[in-house]
Scaffold this motif. Structure first.
Motif, short mmCIF file in Angstrom:
data_model
loop_
_atom_site.label_atom_id
_atom_site.label_comp_id
_atom_site.label_asym_id
_atom_site.label_seq_id
_atom_site.Cartn_x
_atom_site.Cartn_y
_atom_site.Cartn_z
N THR A 127 47.24 45.75 28.31
CA THR A 127 46.91 44.63 29.93
C THR A 127 48.42 45.43 30.64
O THR A 127 48.27 46.11 31.90
CB THR A 127 46.94 43.06 30.30
OG1 THR A 127 47.66 42.51 29.57
CG2 THR A 127 45.79 42.70 29.79
N GLU A 161 40.42 43.06 33.49
CA GLU A 161 39.75 42.57 34.72
C GLU A 161 40.00 40.92 35.35
O GLU A 161 40.86 40.72 36.28
CB GLU A 161 37.93 42.52 34.79
CG GLU A 161 37.57 42.25 36.33
CD GLU A 161 36.30 43.03 36.37
OE1 GLU A 161 35.35 42.18 37.60
OE2 GLU A 161 35.42 43.46 35.56
N ARG A 162 40.68 40.73 34.16
CA ARG A 162 40.62 39.42 33.80
C ARG A 162 42.48 38.82 34.59
O ARG A 162 42.68 37.97 34.62
CB ARG A 162 40.70 38.28 33.25
CG ARG A 162 39.15 37.80 32.76
CD ARG A 162 39.02 36.67 31.85
NE ARG A 162 39.70 37.30 30.21
CZ ARG A 162 39.00 37.79 29.35
NH1 ARG A 162 37.69 38.38 29.54
NH2 ARG A 162 39.18 38.59 28.35
N ASP A 164 44.05 41.26 35.97
CA ASP A 164 43.93 41.62 37.72
C ASP A 164 44.54 43.29 37.00
O ASP A 164 45.74 43.22 37.96
CB ASP A 164 44.67 40.84 38.92
CG ASP A 164 44.45 41.85 40.01
OD1 ASP A 164 43.31 41.61 39.92
OD2 ASP A 164 44.71 40.67 40.71
N ALA A 165 44.77 43.60 35.25
CA ALA A 165 45.68 45.07 35.15
C ALA A 165 44.35 46.41 36.12
O ALA A 165 43.55 45.54 36.17
CB ALA A 165 45.60 44.84 34.00
N ARG A 166 45.30 46.99 36.51
CA ARG A 166 44.73 48.21 36.99
C ARG A 166 45.20 49.39 37.13
O ARG A 166 45.66 50.38 37.66
CB ARG A 166 44.48 48.05 38.90
CG ARG A 166 44.08 46.74 39.45
CD ARG A 166 44.03 46.68 40.61
NE ARG A 166 43.96 45.47 41.24
CZ ARG A 166 42.51 44.93 41.92
NH1 ARG A 166 41.65 45.62 41.38
NH2 ARG A 166 42.54 43.40 41.82
#
Length: 207
Positions: A127, A161-162, A164-166
């Motif tokens: 992440t 996704e959990r 909120d890493a992009r």
């Protein structure tokens, strides 16, 4: 209308067999030459130029070669994370510190993998990556990736996704593996770009 649900998996299985059969016909010279070209193309990506941490993988067999790319990223001062397969098919992570930091690990009856030696950072280490380089067998015009079917990277993508890493999601393939359509299931997530020996193709907005 895209393929969804149970019908997608048999389609994926037959497609996987076809792509793997083509890869298995490649010579060692084909794989080596493609790896050099692939590294050159990938290193032109702005996302990699600005990345501090990249989650990658060590190619095996006739996969598009990643070793030249790993070494080039490390030479740039990038922190390169490499996966270690866990018994439940999830991925732990370790830091790549050059060729001597890899060990061959046999996982049951499957292909032996090259994995990082040294400290394990945990499944959540991914992440922190700015870019995640994904293995695959194909990608389609929407950026939907066809994986090998083990589910390891589905878990990675769900974890990102959990959290909120992009990170930028980039798949590394041969030119013939960029196709019009691959079957899609509800959990599948598109990548933002594909790198092949001949160039880069981007999908969606903001890339």
């Amino acid at each position: 209308m895209s393929h969804m649900g149970p019908a997608a998996e048999p389609d994926k299985r037959s497609l996987r067999r076809g792509f793997i059969a083509v890869r298995n016909r490649l010579t060692a010279d084909d794989v080596r030459e493609s790896a050099v070209a692939l590294a050159g193309r990938a290193l032109e990506l702005p996302e990699l130029a600005h990345a501090r941490t990249v989650a990658a993988y060590v190619s095996v067999g006739s996969e598009p070669g990643t070793r030249a790319l790993l070494d080039a990223l490390r030479a740039r001062g990038v922190r390169v994370l490499l996966p270690a397969l866990l018994p439940d098919n999830d991925l732990d992570w370790g830091v790549y510190a050059g060729e001597g930091s890899l060990a061959q690990v046999q996982h049951g009856g499957r292909m032996a993998l090259l994995e990082p030696v040294g400290d394990r950072l945990g499944v959540d280490a991914v992440t922190a990556a700015d870019v995640v380089l994904l293995p695959g067998l194909a990608v389609d015009a929407r950026g939907m990736r066809l994986g090998r079917g083990g589910g390891s990277y589905d878990r990675v993508l769900a974890r990102l996704e959990r959290a909120d890493a992009r990170p930028a999601l980039v798949v590394l393939l041969y030119d013939s593996e960029v196709v019009e359509h691959v079957p899609e299931e509800a959990h599948d997530r598109p990548v933002q770009a594909v790198v092949t020996p001949s160039g880069v193709r981007r999908f969606g907005a903001g890339m």
